[in-house]
Motif scaffolding. Structure first.
Motif, short mmCIF file in Angstrom:
data_model
loop_
_atom_site.label_atom_id
_atom_site.label_comp_id
_atom_site.label_asym_id
_atom_site.label_seq_id
_atom_site.Cartn_x
_atom_site.Cartn_y
_atom_site.Cartn_z
N THR A 183 61.05 35.45 42.40
CA THR A 183 59.99 35.83 43.35
C THR A 183 58.78 36.47 42.68
O THR A 183 57.79 36.73 43.35
N ARG A 184 58.88 36.75 41.38
CA ARG A 184 57.73 37.36 40.71
C ARG A 184 57.74 37.01 39.22
O ARG A 184 58.80 36.94 38.59
N LEU A 185 56.54 36.81 38.69
CA LEU A 185 56.35 36.60 37.25
C LEU A 185 55.17 37.45 36.80
O LEU A 185 54.09 37.40 37.41
N THR A 186 55.37 38.23 35.74
CA THR A 186 54.29 39.01 35.15
C THR A 186 54.19 38.66 33.67
O THR A 186 55.19 38.66 32.96
N VAL A 187 52.98 38.34 33.22
CA VAL A 187 52.73 38.01 31.82
C VAL A 187 51.75 39.03 31.26
O VAL A 187 50.71 39.31 31.87
N ARG A 188 52.08 39.60 30.09
CA ARG A 188 51.22 40.58 29.46
C ARG A 188 50.31 39.91 28.42
O ARG A 188 50.76 39.06 27.63
N PHE A 189 49.04 40.31 28.41
CA PHE A 189 48.05 39.77 27.48
C PHE A 189 47.53 40.87 26.57
O PHE A 189 47.66 42.05 26.87
N LEU A 190 46.90 40.45 25.47
CA LEU A 190 46.38 41.40 24.49
C LEU A 190 44.89 41.63 24.70
O LEU A 190 44.05 41.25 23.89
N GLN A 191 44.55 42.21 25.85
CA GLN A 191 43.16 42.62 26.14
C GLN A 191 42.19 41.46 25.95
O GLN A 191 41.30 41.50 25.09
N LEU A 192 42.31 40.44 26.79
CA LEU A 192 41.38 39.32 26.76
C LEU A 192 40.15 39.63 27.58
O LEU A 192 40.21 40.37 28.57
N PRO A 193 38.99 39.09 27.19
CA PRO A 193 37.77 39.36 27.95
C PRO A 193 37.84 38.87 29.39
O PRO A 193 37.36 39.54 30.30
N GLN A 194 38.44 37.69 29.60
CA GLN A 194 38.47 37.14 30.95
C GLN A 194 39.65 36.18 31.10
O GLN A 194 39.98 35.44 30.17
N VAL A 195 40.28 36.21 32.28
CA VAL A 195 41.36 35.28 32.62
C VAL A 195 41.15 34.84 34.06
O VAL A 195 40.96 35.67 34.95
#
Length: 215
Positions: free
Chosen positions: A60-72
């Motif tokens: 029911t949920r998915l969370t993905v962590r990024f390395l401080q991208l300017p825009q997504v």
């Protein structure tokens, strides 16, 4: 056939089944793919999320962590809502998808895509993820390789190609934009000052003409 001869194969089958169940998470983990991802560029990243729940519960949920991208930017997925988390510098640090319905049923999978801007300058990009189920269970796909063996819960990883020739550096782009804005502001001030001076000269000229006519 003796009872012992029958029991031994049955025990072996039980062990084999246990090994198979234990191997399920490693073979059905969350993955990421992108055919044209390169360092410093923008690319569409697609996360594939299978549900191999042994208890019959839905993802029911998915969370993905990024390395401080300017825009997504997230691609809409039917039955899911997405949200983007940013840090104090307004850079993207995570994206979360929450099911607005039944979620991903067992033995099914879903794909979530984002347009990521300004990928980091690295060969391999690790994007840890959390997969949550309707019964409250959470699987954290965040482990790196160890001893040359695939971990039980590996983090989604993406191989980045070399930076493309002529691809803009996003830091340089922001600096150039700020310099251009400052230059435009300075030019506007100069033009305004010139306009004021010319206006003053025009007023003085008219005043002098009126004075001469009266004389």
């Amino acid at each position: 056939m003796c009872d012992r001869c029958v029991r031994v194969p049955a025990a072996l089958l039980g062990v084999a089944a246990a090994i198979t169940l234990a191997a399920v998470p490693a073979s059905a983990h969350v993955t990421v793919s992108s055919p044209d991802a390169a360092r410093g560029s923008s690319a569409v990243l697609t996360f594939r999320v299978p549900n191999e729940s042994a208890t019959g519960t839905a993802t029911t949920r998915l969370t993905v962590r990024f390395l401080q991208l300017p825009q997504v930017e997230t691609e809409p997925v039917a039955g899911w809502k997405s949200s983007v988390t940013r840090d104090g510098d307004h850079r993207v640090v995570a994206v979360t998808w929450i099911a607005d319905g039944g979620g991903i049923a067992p033995e099914q999978f879903e794909q979530f895509s984002v347009l990521a801007d300004g990928l980091p300058d690295t060969d391999v990009l690790s994007l840890p993820a959390e997969q949550a189920y309707s019964d409250g269970r959470v699987i954290r796909w965040e482990q790196g390789p160890s001893g040359g063996h695939e971990p039980e819960f590996p983090a989604p990883t993406l191989q980045l190609g070399p930076a493309r020739p002529g691809a803009p550096d996003h830091g340089d782009v922001r600096t150039a934009a700020a310099a251009e804005s400052h230059e435009s502001d300075t030019t506007a001030r100069w033009l305004g000052s010139i306009g004021i001076v010319l206006g003053s000269l025009g007023v003085l000229a008219v005043a002098g003409l009126i004075t001469r006519r009266r004389s």
